[in-house]
Design an enzyme around this catalytic site. Structure first.
Site, PDB file in Angstrom:
ATOM      1  N   SER A 148       0.854  -1.190   0.000  1.00 47.71           N
ATOM      2  CA  SER A 148       0.000   0.000   0.000  1.00 47.71           C
ATOM      3  C   SER A 148       0.887   1.236   0.000  1.00 47.71           C
ATOM      4  CB  SER A 148      -0.952  -0.028   1.202  1.00 47.71           C
ATOM      5  OG  SER A 148      -1.856   1.060   1.146  1.00 47.71           O
ATOM      6  N   HIS A 175      -2.895  -1.045  -3.265  1.00 45.07           N
ATOM      7  CA  HIS A 175      -3.990  -0.101  -3.045  1.00 45.07           C
ATOM      8  C   HIS A 175      -3.717   1.176  -3.839  1.00 45.07           C
ATOM      9  CE1 HIS A 175      -4.372  -2.105   1.178  1.00 45.07           C
ATOM     10  NE2 HIS A 175      -4.929  -2.839   0.219  1.00 45.07           N
ATOM     11  N   ASP A 268      -4.599  -4.693   5.938  1.00 45.89           N
ATOM     12  CA  ASP A 268      -4.979  -5.581   4.841  1.00 45.89           C
ATOM     13  C   ASP A 268      -3.824  -6.532   4.510  1.00 45.89           C
ATOM     14  OD1 ASP A 268      -6.520  -6.642   2.777  1.00 45.89           O
ATOM     15  OD2 ASP A 268      -5.712  -5.232   1.304  1.00 45.89           O
TER      16      ASP A 268
END
Length: 348
Positions: A148, A175, A268
């Site tokens: 991310s 992401h 995540d």
């Protein structure tokens, strides 16, 4: 528990002998003063853990020991001016570090070492699930990369260190905003020696091809080992979800695989990585020192989802090693045993 000793310091050897003498739970398979000899031993008889005297080796030798041995390394140092080397050892990928002062309480230090070895042996030993040889042979090795905040740069650097003939399929989950899909794929493709493009609905994985998950949908794997996109719900915070991808691979993939969780904010990927580890796949988390945001890797470490915690600069080399070990095992006609015969993790 089987260990190997690395280092030329007599105090180190004496200390380890005293620490481990009272227990029959630890077996010293071999002792080597030189790192080059220890690496050769690891190829022939890999222990479950390496205990190394970091004061007796150079920084280059420490790099080689951590990156090339294929074993988890516990760093030990003696006397003054040793803390800096221990910090470097942890940053490079050692799983634990112990400093023995100039005038130590030997009993306390010995108990500390034994406690660390037991903890690492129990908590970092993945549960392996056997897969039929025919299933593994039908699929290429698979590498999953999730990230991310700071992830695009980290992935670009990692991909740049993988060769064009890397014999594994690679899938990326990052992401990012939906409008950036094509731009990000083009940008990452410039760093990769392997062809890199956006993943397509329903396609199968191919060795030597890197696929990037599109941002506006979750990417997953179905029972036929094909990639599928799932719609993103309004409440879904992470897009695409690394957890969704990791969980689906843990559920369906029949070959060998490794999951890597890179720098990123949030959590995540941590639970998905735990699922991968519980299936017996190798899992690697980027360390705190080299992470731009130590969020997702930290969450994985706290869940005990990571087999290994490594600096970014050593992850690509580790993936190359894992794939090479698997291919060498196949070429020899010998099956890869659970855990790679001790401390050596294969893509299995």
């Amino acid at each position: 528990m089987h260990i190997g000793l690395v280092g030329g310091c007599d105090d180190f050897r004496s200390f380890v002998d005293q620490a481990l003498a009272p227990t029959q739970q630890v077996v010293i398979d071999w002792r080597e003063r030189r790192v080059s000899c220890a690496l050769a031993r690891c190829q022939r008889l890999p222990p479950e853990l390496l205990v190394a005297d970091v004061c007796g080796v150079s920084e280059d030798e420490l790099d080689q020991l951590i990156e090339r041995s294929g074993c988890r390394v516990v760093a030990v140092s003696f006397g003054v001016f040793a803390e800096a080397k221990l910090c470097k050892a942890i940053a490079k990928g050692a799983v634990s570090a112990l400093h023995v002062p100039v005038q130590p309480d030997m009993r306390q230090c010995a108990e500390d070492l034994l406690r660390r070895l037991r903890h690492i042996h129990v908590s970092h030993k993945p549960s392996r699930v056997s897969r039929r040889p025919s299933e593994a042979a039908a699929s290429p090795p698979l590498v999953l990369l999730g990230g991310s905040a700071g992830g695009p740069v980290a992935m670009a650097r990692l991909l740049a260190e993988l060769p064009a003939d890397f014999p594994a399929a690679v899938v990326l989950a990052l992401h990012y905003q939906a409008s950036q899909s094509r731009y990000l794929a083009q940008w990452l493709a410039k760093a990769s020696a392997m062809p890199l493009r956006l993943a397509r609905e329903g396609e199968s994985l191919r060795p030597g091809v890197v696929l990037l998950a599109q941002s506006h949908q979750h990417l997953s794997m179905d029972e036929e080992l094909r990639l599928r996109y799932r719609k993103v719900a309004e409440q879904d915070l992470y897009r695409p979800s690394i957890d969704v991808l990791f969980h689906s691979v843990a559920r369906h993939w029949r070959g060998d695989a490794a999951g890597v969780l890179l720098t990123g904010m949030g959590y995540d990927g941590a639970r998905g990585m735990l699922a991968l580890r519980q299936r017996g796949f190798t899992t690697i988390a980027q360390d705190q020192v080299t992470s731009v945001v130590y969020g997702m890797p930290k969450a994985a470490v706290e869940l005990d989802a990571a087999d290994e915690i490594r600096p970014l600069g050593s992850i690509a080399a580790r993936l190359r090693e894992l794939v090479a070990l698997k291919h060498r095992s196949n070429d020899d006609g010998s099956a890869a045993g659970p855990g790679g015969g001790g401390g050596t993790h294969e893509l299995n």
